[in-house]
Design a protein around this motif. Structure first.
Motif, PDB file in Angstrom:
ATOM      1  N   GLN A 119       0.825  -1.209   0.000  1.00  0.00           N
ATOM      2  CA  GLN A 119       0.000   0.000   0.000  1.00  0.00           C
ATOM      3  C   GLN A 119       0.855   1.254   0.000  1.00  0.00           C
ATOM      4  OE1 GLN A 119      -3.571   0.309   2.318  1.00  0.00           O
ATOM      5  NE2 GLN A 119      -2.977   2.320   3.131  1.00  0.00           N
ATOM      6  N   SER A 336      -0.496  11.812   8.121  1.00  0.00           N
ATOM      7  CA  SER A 336      -1.203  13.088   8.059  1.00  0.00           C
ATOM      8  C   SER A 336      -0.646  14.004   9.151  1.00  0.00           C
ATOM      9  CB  SER A 336      -2.703  12.879   8.265  1.00  0.00           C
ATOM     10  OG  SER A 336      -2.954  12.345   9.552  1.00  0.00           O
ATOM     11  N   ALA A 375      -3.572   0.771   9.133  1.00  0.00           N
ATOM     12  CA  ALA A 375      -4.111   1.572   8.028  1.00  0.00           C
ATOM     13  C   ALA A 375      -4.342   0.712   6.796  1.00  0.00           C
ATOM     14  CB  ALA A 375      -3.159   2.726   7.716  1.00  0.00           C
ATOM     15  N   LEU A 378      -7.405  -1.398   7.297  1.00  0.00           N
ATOM     16  CA  LEU A 378      -8.647  -0.615   7.260  1.00  0.00           C
ATOM     17  C   LEU A 378      -8.907   0.027   5.897  1.00  0.00           C
ATOM     18  CD1 LEU A 378      -8.238   1.195  10.701  1.00  0.00           C
ATOM     19  CD2 LEU A 378      -9.893  -0.614  10.169  1.00  0.00           C
ATOM     20  N   GLY A 379      -7.943  -0.066   5.020  1.00  0.00           N
ATOM     21  CA  GLY A 379      -8.088   0.566   3.713  1.00  0.00           C
ATOM     22  C   GLY A 379      -7.873   2.068   3.744  1.00  0.00           C
ATOM     23  N   GLU A 380      -7.226   2.576   4.797  1.00  0.00           N
ATOM     24  CA  GLU A 380      -6.924   4.003   4.910  1.00  0.00           C
ATOM     25  C   GLU A 380      -5.701   4.331   4.065  1.00  0.00           C
ATOM     26  OE1 GLU A 380      -8.520   6.378   6.401  1.00  0.00           O
ATOM     27  OE2 GLU A 380      -9.996   5.251   7.567  1.00  0.00           O
ATOM     28  N   PRO A 381      -5.758   5.385   3.257  1.00  0.00           N
ATOM     29  CA  PRO A 381      -4.607   5.705   2.391  1.00  0.00           C
ATOM     30  C   PRO A 381      -3.404   6.254   3.170  1.00  0.00           C
ATOM     31  CG  PRO A 381      -6.290   7.400   2.212  1.00  0.00           C
ATOM     32  CD  PRO A 381      -6.887   6.301   3.022  1.00  0.00           C
ATOM     33  N   MET A 382      -3.676   6.814   4.373  1.00  0.00           N
ATOM     34  CA  MET A 382      -2.589   7.376   5.191  1.00  0.00           C
ATOM     35  C   MET A 382      -2.787   6.988   6.649  1.00  0.00           C
ATOM     36  SD  MET A 382      -2.192  11.251   3.650  1.00  0.00           S
ATOM     37  CE  MET A 382      -0.650  11.512   4.536  1.00  0.00           C
ATOM     38  N   VAL A 383      -1.718   7.147   7.417  1.00  0.00           N
ATOM     39  CA  VAL A 383      -1.809   6.964   8.864  1.00  0.00           C
ATOM     40  C   VAL A 383      -2.292   8.279   9.461  1.00  0.00           C
ATOM     41  CG1 VAL A 383      -0.531   6.569  10.986  1.00  0.00           C
ATOM     42  CG2 VAL A 383       0.007   5.239   8.943  1.00  0.00           C
ATOM     43  N   THR A 384      -3.469   8.257  10.060  1.00  0.00           N
ATOM     44  CA  THR A 384      -4.061   9.450  10.648  1.00  0.00           C
ATOM     45  C   THR A 384      -4.084   9.335  12.168  1.00  0.00           C
ATOM     46  OG1 THR A 384      -6.280   8.516  10.606  1.00  0.00           O
ATOM     47  CG2 THR A 384      -5.542   9.707   8.628  1.00  0.00           C
ATOM     48  N   ASP A 386      -6.721   9.214  13.971  1.00  0.00           N
ATOM     49  CA  ASP A 386      -7.726   8.205  14.349  1.00  0.00           C
ATOM     50  C   ASP A 386      -7.151   6.797  14.295  1.00  0.00           C
ATOM     51  OD1 ASP A 386      -9.680  10.062  14.800  1.00  0.00           O
ATOM     52  OD2 ASP A 386     -10.570   9.919  12.791  1.00  0.00           O
ATOM     53  N   VAL A 387      -6.351   6.518  13.282  1.00  0.00           N
ATOM     54  CA  VAL A 387      -5.735   5.188  13.171  1.00  0.00           C
ATOM     55  C   VAL A 387      -4.848   4.942  14.379  1.00  0.00           C
ATOM     56  CG1 VAL A 387      -4.109   3.779  11.859  1.00  0.00           C
ATOM     57  CG2 VAL A 387      -5.852   5.095  10.644  1.00  0.00           C
TER      58      VAL A 387
END
Length: 391
Positions: A119, A336, A375, A378-384, A386-387
């Motif tokens: 990813q 992020s 991430a 979860l399919g999140e494009p970035m580490v935020t 919330d992650v």
């Protein structure tokens, strides 16, 4: 064999020399030490008195919590617990050390999943095998300050003890210090006995001799090898050369070893000390070098400058930029902006009275690996943020 025999070895005292001091033949002393042969009360008293008069033996006994009456026990007797027996096991030979290669054992590093690597397009990982040369080392402001204290102790023959938690960057700072000192021509003495609790006065002197010269081997008796080490140190000092003794995992040293370090530190040639000393250890080192807790080694403690590694602090972003930059990635494509505050919050530790940051490099590495893996799952494009906060 008697415990006394092993104590003589740990103290660096030859059996024949000890026999002479006790007014006994070499054979007679050998029979006593090896077989606990019947010993006349008067002979036993002479031996006890000689042990009490010998500081090196008494230091070893204090460091191992051995009472006087126990020297007459057989080393194989059940009297000795596994802990004492392991301490009395003959120390392994000291070999010339390479402080750039030996690594203490750290907590287990976490690994990126293949899903996360795909990813974030990471052919290489930023946190494994990450220090191969000097430019790979990242030092925060706190690390840089500690490094300068260690360098000053080596250059000016000082005595400093650095402590910090697992993963705080102790070994990284040590590599930076060793690289700098070697570039200046300062010789490093680096004992490589893996179990530092088995370092003895004799093995410390052995390390000095073996790391200062390849032309001589250490003498047998502690007295002879001490004179040999003093001669080598004095000759180097007279020619303008410098040397520093660096010991990692120093929190494992015995009281006898600490007292020997004080004596090594005080070796002089005129007004000039002959060797600087740098100790590196876990947080336990702070308590060991606390005079209120260990007044029996206060003569050592009062000579040591203490320094604590506090972690990355506000340098977390720069640290991650450095790590990802090494593999050609920009951290802004992975984290992020709000993630940094979340990382800082995750690193805060409370002891019920104070809240402190434990933003150590290894902890940051492991947190980042877990966050990137999460991430990806979860399919999140970035580490935020919330992650991170939901790990």
């Amino acid at each position: 064999m008697l415990v006394l025999k092993r104590l003589l070895f740990e103290a660096g005292i030859r059996q024949e020399d000890f026999a002479t001091r006790c007014g006994m033949s070499r054979t007679g002393m050998g029979n006593v030490l090896n077989h606990r042969c019947p010993t006349a009360p008067s002979t036993r008293r002479r031996i006890d008195d000689e042990v009490r008069r010998t500081p090196a033996i008494m230091d070893v006994m204090r460091g191992m919590d051995i009472e006087m009456r126990s020297i007459w026990e057989m080393a194989e007797d059940e009297f000795f617990s596994a802990r004492l027996r392991s301490k009395l096991t003959l120390a392994p030979p000291v070999v010339p050390g390479d402080p750039t290669e030996i690594e203490p054992i750290h907590e287990e590093e976490e690994m990126l999943t293949m899903k996360a690597r795909r990813q974030f397009s990471l052919v290489a990982t930023p946190f494994r095998n990450d220090v191969r040369e000097a430019k790979d080392i990242y030092l925060s402001e706190d690390h840089l300050f500690i490094r300068e204290m260690m360098l000053d102790a080596a250059r000016r023959q000082g005595f400093v003890a650095v402590h910090g938690g697992v993963g705080s960057g102790k070994s990284t700072i040590r590599k930076a210090v060793v690289h700098e000192l070697q570039s200046e021509g300062i010789r490093i003495v680096y004992p490589v006995i893996m179990d530092k609790s088995r370092i003895t006065p004799a093995s410390l002197v052995d390390a000095i001799i073996m790391d200062l010269t390849t032309e001589e081997t250490p003498k047998r008796s502690l007295e002879a090898k001490t004179r040999q080490a003093l001669r080598l140190l004095t000759n180097r000092a007279s020619s303008g050369a410098k040397q520093a003794l660096i010991i990692e995992e120093a929190h494992m040293l015995t009281k006898a070893a600490y007292k020997s370090l004080k004596q090594i530190y005080e070796l002089e040639n005129g007004y000039q000390r002959l060797i600087g000393i740098v100790l590196i250890g876990q947080t336990e080192l702070k308590n060991i070098l606390d005079e209120n807790m260990h007044p029996e080694i206060r003569e050592v403690i009062r000579r040591v400058e203490m320094a604590e590694i506090e972690g990355l602090g506000k340098d977390v972003r720069k640290y991650l930029e450095h790590k990802f930059g090494r593999i050609g990635k920009q951290v802004k494509d992975i984290l992020s902006d709000d993630a940094y505050k979340a990382i800082g919050d995750m690193m805060m530790i409370s002891d019920g009275r104070n809240v402190t940051s434990k933003a150590y490099p290894l902890k940051i590495n492991n947190l980042m690996v877990r966050a990137m893996n999460a991430a990806a799952d979860l399919g999140e494009p970035m580490v935020t943020a919330d992650v991170i906060m939901n790990l």
